[in-house]
Enzyme design. Structure first.
Site, short mmCIF file in Angstrom:
data_model
loop_
_atom_site.label_atom_id
_atom_site.label_comp_id
_atom_site.label_asym_id
_atom_site.label_seq_id
_atom_site.Cartn_x
_atom_site.Cartn_y
_atom_site.Cartn_z
N LYS A 88 0.79 -1.15 -0.04
CA LYS A 88 -0.02 -0.06 -0.34
C LYS A 88 0.80 1.24 -0.01
O LYS A 88 2.15 1.33 0.55
CB LYS A 88 -0.93 0.13 1.23
CG LYS A 88 -1.67 -1.34 1.32
CD LYS A 88 -2.55 -1.29 2.54
CE LYS A 88 -3.09 -2.62 3.00
NZ LYS A 88 -2.40 -3.57 4.05
N HIS A 121 -3.41 3.52 0.74
CA HIS A 121 -3.66 3.34 1.93
C HIS A 121 -4.98 3.85 2.57
O HIS A 121 -5.57 3.15 3.33
CB HIS A 121 -2.57 3.14 2.49
CG HIS A 121 -2.39 2.53 3.97
ND1 HIS A 121 -1.15 1.67 4.17
CD2 HIS A 121 -3.41 1.77 4.50
CE1 HIS A 121 -1.63 0.84 5.40
NE2 HIS A 121 -2.87 1.22 5.57
P1 NAP Z 1 -7.34 -8.81 13.26
O1 NAP Z 1 -6.68 -9.55 12.07
O2 NAP Z 1 -8.91 -8.75 13.53
O3 NAP Z 1 -6.55 -9.21 14.50
C1 NAP Z 1 -5.48 -9.46 14.93
C2 NAP Z 1 -5.31 -9.99 16.35
O4 NAP Z 1 -6.31 -10.98 16.39
C3 NAP Z 1 -3.71 -10.20 16.88
O5 NAP Z 1 -3.62 -9.51 17.95
C4 NAP Z 1 -3.90 -11.87 16.91
O6 NAP Z 1 -3.02 -12.28 17.89
C5 NAP Z 1 -5.15 -12.09 17.33
N1 NAP Z 1 -5.93 -13.25 16.58
C6 NAP Z 1 -5.47 -13.78 15.45
N2 NAP Z 1 -6.16 -15.04 15.33
C7 NAP Z 1 -6.75 -15.24 16.54
C8 NAP Z 1 -7.72 -16.37 16.99
N3 NAP Z 1 -7.87 -17.27 15.99
N4 NAP Z 1 -8.20 -16.20 18.18
C9 NAP Z 1 -8.13 -15.12 18.85
N5 NAP Z 1 -7.15 -14.15 18.67
C10 NAP Z 1 -6.61 -14.14 17.30
O7 NAP Z 1 -6.70 -7.37 13.11
P2 NAP Z 1 -5.75 -6.69 12.26
O8 NAP Z 1 -4.36 -6.89 12.43
O9 NAP Z 1 -6.09 -4.97 12.52
O10 NAP Z 1 -6.16 -6.92 10.57
C11 NAP Z 1 -5.66 -7.79 9.77
C12 NAP Z 1 -4.63 -7.21 8.80
O11 NAP Z 1 -5.29 -6.12 8.11
C13 NAP Z 1 -3.52 -6.42 9.33
O12 NAP Z 1 -2.61 -7.11 9.70
C14 NAP Z 1 -3.09 -5.58 7.99
O13 NAP Z 1 -2.34 -6.45 7.23
C15 NAP Z 1 -4.54 -5.36 7.61
N6 NAP Z 1 -5.02 -3.87 8.20
C16 NAP Z 1 -5.16 -2.92 7.18
C17 NAP Z 1 -5.64 -1.85 7.40
C18 NAP Z 1 -6.02 -0.43 6.35
O14 NAP Z 1 -6.03 0.69 6.87
N7 NAP Z 1 -5.85 -1.04 5.18
C19 NAP Z 1 -5.90 -1.39 8.77
C20 NAP Z 1 -5.66 -2.38 9.74
C21 NAP Z 1 -5.17 -3.63 9.30
P3 NAP Z 1 -1.83 -13.27 17.48
O15 NAP Z 1 -1.01 -12.82 16.35
O16 NAP Z 1 -1.35 -13.52 18.90
O17 NAP Z 1 -2.84 -14.53 16.89
#
Ligand code: NAP
Length: 323
Positions: A88, A121
């Site tokens: 992004k 982004h």
């Molecule tokens: P998410 O995927 O909803 O949540 C991640 C969190 O959930 C981590 O702390 C992870 O911990 C935990 N987790 C994962 N699997 C789990 C499960 N089965 N049970 C319980 N907890 C679990 O949030 P996110 O990281 O914000 O979103 C995902 C991806 O989207 C990001 O990594 C990024 O690549 C992208 N993103 C994009 C934007 C944008 O503006 N475009 C913004 C935010 C995020 P562990 O690692 O300890 O499992």
């Protein structure tokens, strides 16, 4: 365990016929520990993940590039073409004539010759210079959407990326983009989970042939920007219990069943495995109906950003309805 076969969706408007695995590995995290990260990517590839979501601002491009190089060396994938890599464009580079240099920098970090998908982004710009997540209020600038998108299109034409798209764009902003785009966006990546369902945006994107990708599908639990509300939802817990699944699996399956794709972040082997085990069972219509009744609660809220001294302070333009 055999690797999970992750379904794919076709991306319209791409350079040739392109498909994207519906489940992506998220790399946006508070802290990057390269060793842990690289091990998680290699584990994910063994489990069947092929889609990796990064961004210039995450600081994860270099480690992802290293992990991909190792995966190729180890023979975990036949060739780079077997992977789908998204990156992004950050606000400081969201200016005409800075897009292609920024994309080339991402490619250099990733040790790749092309991206599969390059996204704007956020729909904001900041003065050119060092990329910082936090942008002072005085530095927020409206984006030159026409100029930036023309460069995104050029990047696709040059083969630096196979597809282009946007992130955190409302339907109104996409409508504006479509009024001058010669290559429409293939994807809009937005906050989406059962507590922020984005129904209107999803309907809009479906009508325009744009794939919606959900970020924070689990509510980003445990992160500095996240919330426990999604995984603690009573309705989701009841459904998970009745189905013998985890709440995370219910969230991921819900995103898939309503026709969106997603990026979920875990660097934990068991949770990576669990998160991919969502394609051989389904939620019933009754489950979907119950989920559709969950009161909506946006995670990234305007008030939070302001009080948390976050990057998007008081840019009214960001909050035009859906995002
Ligand atoms: P998410 O995927 O909803 O949540 C991640 C969190 O959930 C981590 O702390 C992870 O911990 C935990 N987790 C994962 N699997 C789990 C499960 N089965 N049970 C319980 N907890 C679990 O949030 P996110 O990281 O914000 O979103 C995902 C991806 O989207 C990001 O990594 C990024 O690549 C992208 N993103 C994009 C934007 C944008 O503006 N475009 C913004 C935010 C995020 P562990 O690692 O300890 O499992």
């Amino acid at each position: 365990m055999a690797a999970t076969q992750i379904p794919e969706v076709v991306l319209e408007s791409s350079n040739g016929r392109r498909t994207m695995p519906v489940l992506g590995f998220g790399t946006g995290a508070d802290k990057l520990q390269p060793d842990v990260f690289i091990a998680a990517v290699l584990e994910a590839i063994k489990l069947g993940y092929r889609h990796f979501d990064t961004a210039a601002i995450y600081g994860s491009e270099q480690s992802l590039g290293e992990a991909i190089a190792q995966a190729l060396k180890l023979g975990l994938v036949g060739s780079r073409d077997d992977l789908f890599v998204t990156s992004k464009l950050w606000a400081h580079d969201a200016h005409p004539h800075l897009v292609i240099p920024a994309l080339k920098k991402s490619l250099q970090n990733l040790q790749l010759e092309y991206l599969d998908l390059y996204l704007i982004h956020w729909p904001i710009s900041a003065p050119p210079g060092k990329l910082t997540l936090s942008i002072a209020e005085k530095d927020l600038m409206p984006m030159d959407f026409k100029g930036v998108w023309a460069d995104m299109e050029e990047a696709q034409r040059l083969g630096l990326t196979k597809s282009i798209g946007v992130s955190n764009f409302s339907s109104r902003k996409i409508e504006n983009l479509l009024s001058f785009a010669t290559i429409p966006p293939s994807v809009d990546q937005v906050e989406m989970n059962p507590l922020w369902q984005q129904k209107r945006l999803r309907d809009f994107c479906k009508a325009k042939g744009i794939v919606v990708t959900a970020f924070s599908p689990l509510g980003a639990i445990g992160t500095s920007w996240g919330t426990n509300h999604v995984l603690e939802s009573k309705v989701l817990n009841e459904i998970a219990e009745a189905r013998g699944k985890t709440v995370a699996q219910v969230c991921i399956r819900w995103v898939y069943q309503v026709g969106a794709t997603l990026a979920v972040k875990s660097y934990n082997k068991e949770r990576l495995k669990q998160n991919a085990q969502v394609f051989d069972w389904e939620l019933s219509q009754e489950d979907l109906d119950k989920i559709s009744q969950i009161p909506q609660r946006k995670m990234i809220r305007r008030e939070d950003l302001i009080s948390a001294n976050g990057p998007y302070k008081s840019l009214e333009d960001l909050w035009d309805g859906e995002i």
